[in-house]
Design a protein around this motif. Structure first.
Motif, PDB file in Angstrom:
ATOM      1  N   ILE A 172       1.020  -1.054  -0.052  1.00 17.15           N
ATOM      2  CA  ILE A 172       0.049  -0.101  -0.019  1.00 17.15           C
ATOM      3  C   ILE A 172       0.839   1.208   0.235  1.00 17.15           C
ATOM      4  O   ILE A 172       1.759   1.394   0.760  1.00 17.15           O
ATOM      5  CB  ILE A 172      -0.969   0.074   1.221  1.00 17.15           C
ATOM      6  N   ILE A 173       0.712   2.062  -0.900  1.00 24.52           N
ATOM      7  CA  ILE A 173       1.723   2.977  -1.294  1.00 24.52           C
ATOM      8  C   ILE A 173       0.920   4.541  -1.209  1.00 24.52           C
ATOM      9  O   ILE A 173      -0.068   4.719  -1.869  1.00 24.52           O
ATOM     10  CB  ILE A 173       2.579   2.928  -2.569  1.00 24.52           C
ATOM     11  N   GLY A 174       1.477   5.584  -0.726  1.00 23.44           N
ATOM     12  CA  GLY A 174       1.049   6.958  -0.722  1.00 23.44           C
ATOM     13  C   GLY A 174       1.239   7.758   0.286  1.00 23.44           C
ATOM     14  O   GLY A 174       2.180   7.337   1.542  1.00 23.44           O
ATOM     15  N   ASP A 175       0.545   8.784   0.426  1.00 28.07           N
ATOM     16  CA  ASP A 175       0.804   9.802   1.585  1.00 28.07           C
ATOM     17  C   ASP A 175      -0.041   9.156   2.901  1.00 28.07           C
ATOM     18  O   ASP A 175      -0.095   9.668   3.996  1.00 28.07           O
ATOM     19  CB  ASP A 175       0.290  11.079   1.317  1.00 28.07           C
ATOM     20  N   SER A 197       4.387 -12.779   1.357  1.00 22.03           N
ATOM     21  CA  SER A 197       4.781 -11.939   2.296  1.00 22.03           C
ATOM     22  C   SER A 197       3.723 -10.811   2.713  1.00 22.03           C
ATOM     23  O   SER A 197       2.840 -10.731   2.235  1.00 22.03           O
ATOM     24  CB  SER A 197       6.185 -10.942   1.698  1.00 22.03           C
ATOM     25  N   GLN A 198       4.224 -10.515   4.020  1.00 22.44           N
ATOM     26  CA  GLN A 198       3.114  -9.564   4.661  1.00 22.44           C
ATOM     27  C   GLN A 198       3.084  -8.336   3.656  1.00 22.44           C
ATOM     28  O   GLN A 198       4.076  -7.708   3.141  1.00 22.44           O
ATOM     29  CB  GLN A 198       3.516  -9.066   5.971  1.00 22.44           C
ATOM     30  N   THR A 199       1.791  -7.461   3.678  1.00 23.64           N
ATOM     31  CA  THR A 199       1.702  -6.447   2.819  1.00 23.64           C
ATOM     32  C   THR A 199       2.530  -5.204   3.280  1.00 23.64           C
ATOM     33  O   THR A 199       2.376  -4.879   4.520  1.00 23.64           O
ATOM     34  CB  THR A 199       0.177  -5.838   2.592  1.00 23.64           C
ATOM     35  N   ALA A 200       3.368  -4.746   2.433  1.00 25.27           N
ATOM     36  CA  ALA A 200       4.109  -3.600   2.956  1.00 25.27           C
ATOM     37  C   ALA A 200       3.554  -2.478   3.161  1.00 25.27           C
ATOM     38  O   ALA A 200       2.728  -2.072   2.043  1.00 25.27           O
ATOM     39  CB  ALA A 200       5.174  -3.574   2.139  1.00 25.27           C
ATOM     40  N   ILE A 201       3.481  -1.559   3.833  1.00 25.99           N
ATOM     41  CA  ILE A 201       2.947  -0.099   3.805  1.00 25.99           C
ATOM     42  C   ILE A 201       3.991   0.816   3.740  1.00 25.99           C
ATOM     43  O   ILE A 201       5.211   0.965   4.348  1.00 25.99           O
ATOM     44  CB  ILE A 201       2.540   0.188   5.491  1.00 25.99           C
ATOM     45  N   ILE A 202       4.050   1.613   2.659  1.00 18.59           N
ATOM     46  CA  ILE A 202       5.015   2.473   2.178  1.00 18.59           C
ATOM     47  C   ILE A 202       4.663   3.861   1.884  1.00 18.59           C
ATOM     48  O   ILE A 202       3.846   4.125   1.401  1.00 18.59           O
ATOM     49  CB  ILE A 202       5.453   2.049   0.899  1.00 18.59           C
ATOM     50  N   HIS A 203       5.090   4.805   3.292  1.00 18.95           N
ATOM     51  CA  HIS A 203       4.665   6.092   3.404  1.00 18.95           C
ATOM     52  C   HIS A 203       5.578   7.044   2.477  1.00 18.95           C
ATOM     53  O   HIS A 203       6.707   6.994   2.622  1.00 18.95           O
ATOM     54  CB  HIS A 203       4.566   6.295   4.787  1.00 18.95           C
ATOM     55  N   GLN A 207       3.698  16.053  -1.537  1.00 19.10           N
ATOM     56  CA  GLN A 207       2.314  16.322  -2.153  1.00 19.10           C
ATOM     57  C   GLN A 207       2.585  16.961  -3.559  1.00 19.10           C
ATOM     58  O   GLN A 207       1.733  17.448  -3.950  1.00 19.10           O
ATOM     59  CB  GLN A 207       1.950  17.574  -1.195  1.00 19.10           C
ATOM     60  N   TYR A 208       3.926  16.804  -3.947  1.00 21.84           N
ATOM     61  CA  TYR A 208       4.040  16.894  -5.374  1.00 21.84           C
ATOM     62  C   TYR A 208       4.055  15.879  -6.282  1.00 21.84           C
ATOM     63  O   TYR A 208       4.264  16.027  -7.484  1.00 21.84           O
ATOM     64  CB  TYR A 208       5.377  17.742  -5.551  1.00 21.84           C
ATOM     65  N   SER A 209       3.382  14.839  -5.871  1.00 20.32           N
ATOM     66  CA  SER A 209       3.008  13.699  -6.653  1.00 20.32           C
ATOM     67  C   SER A 209       1.910  13.019  -6.017  1.00 20.32           C
ATOM     68  O   SER A 209       1.643  12.844  -5.066  1.00 20.32           O
ATOM     69  CB  SER A 209       4.280  12.831  -6.655  1.00 20.32           C
ATOM     70  N   THR A 210       1.187  12.563  -7.016  1.00 23.26           N
ATOM     71  CA  THR A 210      -0.139  11.657  -6.694  1.00 23.26           C
ATOM     72  C   THR A 210       0.432  10.239  -6.316  1.00 23.26           C
ATOM     73  O   THR A 210       1.416   9.652  -6.492  1.00 23.26           O
ATOM     74  CB  THR A 210      -1.158  11.618  -7.847  1.00 23.26           C
ATOM     75  N   ASP A 211      -0.690   9.772  -5.646  1.00 20.34           N
ATOM     76  CA  ASP A 211      -0.539   8.215  -5.004  1.00 20.34           C
ATOM     77  C   ASP A 211      -0.564   7.147  -6.112  1.00 20.34           C
ATOM     78  O   ASP A 211       0.474   6.512  -6.025  1.00 20.34           O
ATOM     79  CB  ASP A 211      -1.777   7.857  -4.093  1.00 20.34           C
ATOM     80  N   PHE A 212      -0.927   7.745  -7.261  1.00 15.67           N
ATOM     81  CA  PHE A 212      -0.961   6.841  -8.419  1.00 15.67           C
ATOM     82  C   PHE A 212       0.537   6.919  -8.878  1.00 15.67           C
ATOM     83  O   PHE A 212       1.220   5.988  -9.354  1.00 15.67           O
ATOM     84  CB  PHE A 212      -1.795   7.470  -9.426  1.00 15.67           C
ATOM     85  N   ALA A 213       1.177   8.380  -9.051  1.00 12.45           N
ATOM     86  CA  ALA A 213       2.584   8.376  -9.772  1.00 12.45           C
ATOM     87  C   ALA A 213       3.363   7.508  -8.692  1.00 12.45           C
ATOM     88  O   ALA A 213       4.267   7.094  -9.079  1.00 12.45           O
ATOM     89  CB  ALA A 213       2.882   9.633  -9.517  1.00 12.45           C
ATOM     90  N   LYS A 214       3.220   7.663  -7.352  1.00 16.68           N
ATOM     91  CA  LYS A 214       4.278   7.062  -6.311  1.00 16.68           C
ATOM     92  C   LYS A 214       3.922   5.507  -6.461  1.00 16.68           C
ATOM     93  O   LYS A 214       4.992   4.619  -6.583  1.00 16.68           O
ATOM     94  CB  LYS A 214       3.704   7.369  -4.995  1.00 16.68           C
ATOM     95  N   SER A 215       2.875   4.900  -6.836  1.00 21.33           N
ATOM     96  CA  SER A 215       2.852   3.434  -7.053  1.00 21.33           C
ATOM     97  C   SER A 215       3.510   3.126  -8.193  1.00 21.33           C
ATOM     98  O   SER A 215       3.927   1.964  -8.293  1.00 21.33           O
ATOM     99  CB  SER A 215       1.297   3.319  -7.308  1.00 21.33           C
ATOM    100  N   VAL A 216       3.464   3.774  -9.430  1.00 17.46           N
ATOM    101  CA  VAL A 216       4.043   3.619 -10.769  1.00 17.46           C
ATOM    102  C   VAL A 216       5.506   3.605 -10.378  1.00 17.46           C
ATOM    103  O   VAL A 216       6.278   2.781 -11.088  1.00 17.46           O
ATOM    104  CB  VAL A 216       3.629   4.620 -11.796  1.00 17.46           C
TER     105      VAL A 216
END
Length: 368
Positions: A172-175, A197-203, A207-216
């Motif tokens: 799970i990726i994003g702010d 593996s356990q789901t990773a939580i990636i913080h 705010q200069y990038s969308t959660d979509f862009a962070k995932s890509v």
């Protein structure tokens, strides 16, 4: 030219019998040519993208097609040639395996010769519908991530109700401003596979990038891509729908994430439940919409008949083949004429589109 709403239908339907393209390439293996097209190597570069990836043809070869075989013929025009297999994304591979086995027993066939490429799945923060298609995408993906609140959407339609089909989430990726405590707890304590593996939580707080862009960025980075392997193709679920500005943002991301004219960073698809949308770069595209030999068998179709070809970024000229209202050298732009609500013909297995500039291609899906 007659206009019906936003759909423009030519009063005289042209046919595309030949397109000429010239190129300049280094020696490489011959690839299959486009049906009904004639070309030779002279001046630029051609890529035939079998299994999503590119191969060039020999600079001294001349190629054409008769009954699906490559032969020596005429001259070529501008542009690259790209093959698309969107059926691979939602194919039932268990059923395909059985079909190939039966075909081998009955006809001595070696089964399907097309080898699909792995793809990654990004779940965006939009309510999930058409769960049959979503589950097929989930099963076929090699890696699955949720962009922040996308994890809530997975939990709401599955885990919350005791359905474990979506438990095997990589990250799970994003702010994380949308991720609920209940969803976080669920995905960090559940897995549908004992070896997963356990789901990773990636913080990622930027705010200069969308959660979509962070995932890509994550999927194209070292955590997911091997140094000697090309970046994976990506399917985004929930790409269109909801607020208009969010939908337009996802279309913007299609262009942003695919700046290479040859899809060097991988291809990207937006799945909205009712349609699949992807970017056609300048060149000629062959899009397989039915399995070989399954024309005129609507009960086996994955795609519905409706198609749109949209010049979102800039004006373009397009040629099409396999649609009810085919066009040739047809100018298209917003504020002018655009092609929407066109139809794939019942006998069409491959839709061909040539564009002078990048255009969006969208095709409706049947529900599973």
């Amino acid at each position: 030219m007659l206009g019906f709403g936003s759909k423009f239908i030519p009063t005289k339907l042209p046919s595309i019998s030949r397109i000429f393209i010239s190129f300049h390439v280094s020696p490489c293996r011959t690839v299959t040519a486009l049906p009904d097209l004639t070309f030779t190597t002279r001046g630029t570069q051609l890529f035939q993208l079998n299994n999503y990836k590119g191969r060039a043809i020999h600079s001294n070869e001349t190629m054409g097609t008769t009954n699906g075989t490559t032969q020596s013929t005429g001259a070529l025009d501008e542009g690259q040639i790209f093959e698309w297999y969107p059926l691979d994304l939602v194919r039932d591979y268990e059923q395909q395996k059985q079909h190939d086995h039966n075909d081998q027993l009955q006809n001595g066939s070696n089964g399907t010769t097309h080898k699909p490429e792995p793809f990654a799945l990004v779940v965006l923060n939009q309510p999930l519908t058409h769960l049959g298609l979503v589950k097929r995408l989930w099963k076929n993906a090699s890696i699955r991530v949720a962009a922040d609140g996308g994890a809530n959407c997975l939990y709401d339609v599955a885990g919350k109700n005791g359905d474990h089909d979506f438990d095997d989430l990589t990250a799970i990726i994003g702010d994380l401003d949308s991720l609920t405590t209940e969803t976080r707890t669920y995905f960090t304590t559940h897995s549908s596979s004992p070896t997963a593996s356990q789901t990773a939580i990636i913080h990622e707080p930027s705010q200069y990038s969308t959660d979509f862009a962070k995932s890509v960025d994550y999927l194209r980075g070292p955590s997911c891509s091997k140094p000697d392997a090309p970046p994976p193709d990506i399917v985004a679920i929930g790409g269109l729908g909801g607020r208009v500005d969010q939908g337009l943002s996802q279309l913007h991301h299609l262009y942003l994430f695919q700046s290479s004219p040859t899809y060097a960073d991988g291809r990207m698809y937006l799945f909205s439940g009712e349609s699949l949308t992807f970017l056609l770069k300048s060149g000629t595209h062959r899009i397989r919409v039915r399995e070989p030999g399954q024309a005129n068998q609507p009960e086996k179709d994955v795609f519905a008949k409706w198609v749109g070809i949209l010049p979102v970024k800039e004006p373009s000229r397009i040629w099409t083949k396999g649609l009810e209202w085919d066009v040739e050298d047809w100018p298209t732009e917003f504020g002018g004429q655009v092609s929407t609500s066109n139809h794939v013909l019942p006998e069409t297995e491959v839709v061909e589109v040539r564009a002078t500039k990048d255009v969006l291609f969208t095709i409706a899906l049947r529900d599973l």
